[in-house]
Write an enzyme that holds these catalytic residues in place. Structure first.
Site, PDB file in Angstrom:
ATOM      1  N   LYS A 141       0.869  -1.193   0.000  1.00 12.88           N
ATOM      2  CA  LYS A 141       0.000   0.000   0.000  1.00 12.88           C
ATOM      3  C   LYS A 141       0.900   1.235   0.000  1.00 12.88           C
ATOM      4  CE  LYS A 141      -1.486   3.068   2.395  1.00 12.88           C
ATOM      5  NZ  LYS A 141      -1.570   4.311   1.633  1.00 12.88           N
ATOM      6  N   CYS A 164      13.911  11.636   5.697  1.00  6.77           N
ATOM      7  CA  CYS A 164      13.967  11.212   7.099  1.00  6.77           C
ATOM      8  C   CYS A 164      15.360  11.468   7.663  1.00  6.77           C
ATOM      9  CB  CYS A 164      13.547   9.767   7.261  1.00  6.77           C
ATOM     10  SG  CYS A 164      14.299   8.675   6.084  1.00  6.77           S
ATOM     11  N   GLU A 205      10.262   2.262  10.516  1.00  6.36           N
ATOM     12  CA  GLU A 205      11.240   3.315  10.207  1.00  6.36           C
ATOM     13  C   GLU A 205      10.450   4.616  10.280  1.00  6.36           C
ATOM     14  OE1 GLU A 205      13.789   5.969   9.030  1.00  6.36           O
ATOM     15  OE2 GLU A 205      14.369   3.923   9.533  1.00  6.36           O
ATOM     16  N   GLU A 224       9.948  16.924  14.612  1.00 10.69           N
ATOM     17  CA  GLU A 224      10.280  16.795  13.191  1.00 10.69           C
ATOM     18  C   GLU A 224       9.367  17.711  12.371  1.00 10.69           C
ATOM     19  OE1 GLU A 224       9.377  13.038  11.212  1.00 10.69           O
ATOM     20  OE2 GLU A 224      11.338  13.155  10.245  1.00 10.69           O
TER      21      GLU A 224
END
Ligand code: NDP
Length: 498
Positions: free
Chosen positions: A178, A287, A253, A388
């Site tokens: 997905k 990331c 992750e 973040e």
């Protein structure tokens, strides 16, 4: 690839391109221009169920296919990716915005991963070891797990799926994928290339659709044995809870708040070049992006001057134009989120040196462009230094010693990527030891991972797994211990063993 109507792409389930049962569709939009690029299926749990059923049915034959034969198909996929590199890169730039040099790099990572893992098809080593008993062989082998559910983000629309799908397949699992809803077109092309390379029906299936719906159904499906997820910490931790309740393995992750240390003896020209690209490459949406620069007081004013001067000159624009250095951010909501964080930084008392606003001039009004932004006078406890942002924003934090710099770098809930710029070998080696992160660079920015090394992070970045390197095989296989007794009798010493 089958088409239901012009530009409406289908799911790939059991070797056939099929529409969602509901008939619903969703758009893919170019973030540089607002242009609709195409329509894809807005799938729901019923489509996920069909895909998982197909993957489960394909598993017995695929797991019995010798690993070197599985790997040959993946090698052919790598060859096809090479042949299509340029058109894939162009599609990726149009769909998610990053500049063409970076999307070529993204496709190249998928190529590298496919070649690397195709080689692993002949190296899925276990080991033999002496038994405690005579006339008995003892060894262990890797076994596949079954159906793997793969959920990916939009920032590396081909590299990240390849880091998961290709190793999952070489280990003998079947897959339901997905992709992120911002980048379904690239994901569908990637699956099409794997199909053309010769994967049997059902071995790899893709279902496009929203995370809340298709993604949730994939994680919850009882026939999915493993989930591999890259994305936000918030979503990842929620999925981990769900998998824990269901007794499933999940490899996560998640977020990062990566920092670079610049010591007083650093080559500031090198540090500037490296940090500009670490902070503003992929418009800060990596990331591994460098969103904190911890700089020694003695180097601070010169480094600041150099970074600001370079950031001001970065050319924003459509990533397909060769002169563009920074593309748009992926969506309007992401742009709003970045701008809100800039307001938070100002309220917290940080000093805005450059950027801090949306850019519309120069024909950029239809896209989601944000000026490369640098904050000074940032303290480690501020939200802009802790959370973040996932955009072109970086912070300057002043340190007065090596020890305080490492302490500030480690003062984060995340631990993905970190770097240090110094010519002092002792400081570099101590930093490698003391930095709490999954990836450490010396005299290099925080970006630039290579496929044959483990990739992943500590603390809230991950949950202990590593994707990339040979370590990824541990995500997608489990160990089977084998004992073969050729003594022809019951050996007494067996009775008191587990
Ligand atoms: P999300 O975590 O929301 O999405 C990542 C993937 O998970 C997408 O495919 C998404 O689908 C899917 N998803 C979302 N909700 C669920 C759910 N409840 N169940 C199952 N699947 C779900 O991240 P975003 O892509 O929206 O990015 C937001 C933030 O994530 C960024 O700002 C950044 O902080 C972080 N991020 C980190 C990355 C990394 O590499 N570490 C990469 C990208 C983002 P859909 O697209 O349909 O929502």
């Amino acid at each position: 690839m089958g088409r239901e109507a012009p530009d409406t792409l289908k799911n790939y389930i059991n070797g056939t391109w099929v529409g969602a049962r509901s008939g619903a569709a969703m758009e893919s939009v170019n973030p540089a221009t607002g242009e609709t690029l195409g329509l894809v299926q807005r799938s729901g749990p019923e489509d996920v169920h069909d895909a998982v059923r197909a993957a489960a049915a394909a598993f017995p034959a695929w797991r019995r296919t010798p690993a070197p034969r599985r790997a040959e198909i993946l090698f052919r996929a790598a060859e096809r990716l090479v042949a299509h590199k340029e058109d894939l890169a162009q599609l990726m730039t149009r769909e998610m915005g990053k500049v063409i040099a970076e999307t070529r790099g993204d496709v190249q990572e998928a190529i590298d991963m496919s070649y690397f893992i195709a080689g692993e098809g002949r190296r899925l080593h276990g080991y033999t070891t002496p038994s405690e008993m005579p006339n008995k062989a003892a060894y262990c082998v890797r076994a596949p797990l079954g159906v793997v559910g793969i959920i990916t983000p939009w920032n590396f629309p081909m590299a990240i799926p390849s880091w998961k799908i290709v190793p999952a397949l070489v280990c003998g699992n079947t897959v339901v994928f997905k992709p992120a809803s911002y980048t379904p077109l690239v994901a569908l092309r990637f699956v099409q290339i794997l199909e053309e390379a010769g994967l049997p029906p059902g071995v790899l299936n893709i279902v496009t659709g929203p995370g809340q719906g298709a993604g949730e159904a994939l994680v919850a499906h009882p026939d999915v044995r493993v989930v591999s997820f890259t994305g936000s910490t918030e979503t990842g931790l929620r999925l981990a809870e769900q998998c824990a309740r269901l007794g499933k393995r999940i490899s996560l992750e998640m977020g990062g708040k990566n920092a670079a240390i610049v010591m007083a003896d650093a080559d500031l020209g090198l540090a500037t070049d490296a940090l500009i690209w670490s902070a503003f490459g992929t418009t800060g949406q990596r990331c591994t992006a460098c969103s904190r620069i911890v700089v020694h007081r003695a180097a601070k004013s010169e480094l600041t001057e150099r970074l600001v001067e370079r950031a001001k000159r970065l050319r924003l624009g459509d990533g397909l134009r060769p002169e563009t250095e920074v593309g748009p951010v992926v969506s309007e909501s992401q742009l709003d989120r970045i701008h809100q964080y800039v307001q938070v930084g100002l309220q917290e008392g940080a000093r805005l040196l450059v950027g801090g606003s949306r850019v519309r001039d120069g024909g950029l009004d239809r896209g989601y462009f944000y000026a490369p932004t640098i904050f000074d006078r940032v303290r480690p406890e501020m939200r802009i230094a802790q959370e973040e942002i996932f955009g072109p924003v970086t912070d300057l934090i002043e340190a007065d010693s090596f020890e305080s710099a490492v302490e500030m770098l480690n003062d984060s809930r995340y631990g993905l990527s970190a770097s240090i710029f110094t010519h002092d070998i002792n400081a570099a080696m101590r930093a490698i030891d003391d930095i709490d992160a999954g990836i450490v660079y010396v005299n290099h920015g925080t970006i630039g991972a290579e496929v044959h090394l483990p990739f992943g992070g500590t603390k809230e970045t991950g949950n202990g797994h590593r994707e990339g390197g040979r370590q990824v095989l541990d995500v997608f296989s489990e160990w089977k211990a084998v004992y073969v007794d050729y003594s022809g009798r019951l050996q007494r010493a067996q009775i008191d063993r587990g």
